[in-house]
Design an enzyme around this catalytic site. Sequence first.
Site, short mmCIF file in Angstrom:
data_model
loop_
_atom_site.label_atom_id
_atom_site.label_comp_id
_atom_site.label_asym_id
_atom_site.label_seq_id
_atom_site.Cartn_x
_atom_site.Cartn_y
_atom_site.Cartn_z
CB CYS A 54 -8.21 10.37 -9.73
SG CYS A 54 -6.48 11.66 -9.55
CB CYS A 58 -1.80 6.65 -13.61
SG CYS A 58 -1.89 7.89 -12.87
CB CYS A 61 -4.92 4.23 -11.52
SG CYS A 61 -5.66 4.87 -10.39
CB CYS A 98 -0.57 4.30 4.16
SG CYS A 98 0.57 3.63 5.11
CB CYS A 129 1.81 6.44 5.66
SG CYS A 129 2.60 6.88 3.92
CB CYS A 189 6.83 6.14 1.63
SG CYS A 189 6.14 3.94 0.64
NE ARG A 261 4.86 -0.05 2.39
CZ ARG A 261 4.85 0.15 3.44
NH1 ARG A 261 3.83 -0.93 4.10
NH2 ARG A 261 5.34 0.77 4.74
#
Length: 336
Positions: A54, A58, A61, A98, A129, A189, A261
Amino acid sequence: MAEIRHDWSLDEIQALFALPFNDLIFRAHQVHREHHDPNAVQMSTLLSIKTGACPEDCAYCAQSARHDTGLERERLLPLEEVVEAARAARAAGASRFCMGAAWRNPTDRNLERVIEMIREVKALGLEACVTLGMLTTDQARRLREAGLDYYNHNLDTSPEFYGNVITTREYEDRLRTLEAVREAGIRVCAGGILGMGESARDRASLLQQLANLPRHPESVPINLLVQVEGTPLHGTEKLDPIEFVRTIAVARILMPESDVRLSAGRQEMSDEMQALCFFAGANSVFHGERLLTTGNAETDRDRALFARLGLHASERTEDPQHHACGSFLAEGHAAQ
Ligand code: SAM
Ligand code: DTB
Ligand code: SF4
């Protein structure tokens, strides 16, 4: 019924955090009971449909190309593999499937492939999702037309701490994506991650951002940082579990109707800590032995925990014929 507000001040939220623990979780549990079945927990299963490499940075991550985490890069999964995983998730009792992709944003071509996946997941009677990064309003509209139920896009942390975690996109970008999703008529979400070295004020400020959105997200994932070797946040001081429970409780009070959640990090939580989270208002979890790239609480452990606590899986809203809880809990109860 607790009042639904969108005008929480930081002082008010900090005052909730400062309550004696018993007062806080009692109040949160009251709100929880007024708005939800206190013994029902919604279960979603995650699948990483495109892993690694990616371009974003972040700091938490495993999938950022900027961190050396040893993760194998994978291309977008073929449709059949996704359908197979969704079928297995349904058989294991999940009500929502998801799919996550390590993208800054989807290209229109990739979006078409994800749309096919959404249609197949929906055809299985599951809620769908996806979390694909930033979206334009047009892309959000196309996802809605495909029948997408939820879009996950987290604020991750407070606006004040954000720059310590991500520099390749702005907080504003995240808010804009949430707006596009909301406008398209997809359920939102959105939540964040705790335990990244943020302050108590940052946790209050993250919840303030979520609670003061024009409409509360239908689903609010509260992740506990999964520390991945090779990421800049590996080695961060662990968050006090009681502070985590407090954050769940405050989220429940601020957003009475939302599903809160208990997300990443359950593998490291004791059963007792999870029980406190459920009492404080958490009513949804990720089910299945993998999150996106890291492990999740084992299915057998979850089954035993649900049985010990007398919890049951809540059913899908759309398909009342499917008794999701049956398959999940049958063995758990039998084991008692
Ligand atoms: N790439 C897309 C994006 O970031 O918008 C979607 C996938 S991304 C992995 C989804 C969310 O997972 C992140 O926003 C973050 O809140 C959460 N997450 C990722 N890695 C995590 C970790 N190590 N611990 C806890 N939560 C994590
Ligand atoms: C969310 O808030 N948590 C999930 C989901 N949304 C996509 C992801 C957790 C990822 C944990 C780290 C990993 O497995 O890579
Ligand atoms: Fe990429 Fe999403 Fe990971 Fe950030 S959280 S590095 S955007 S996959």
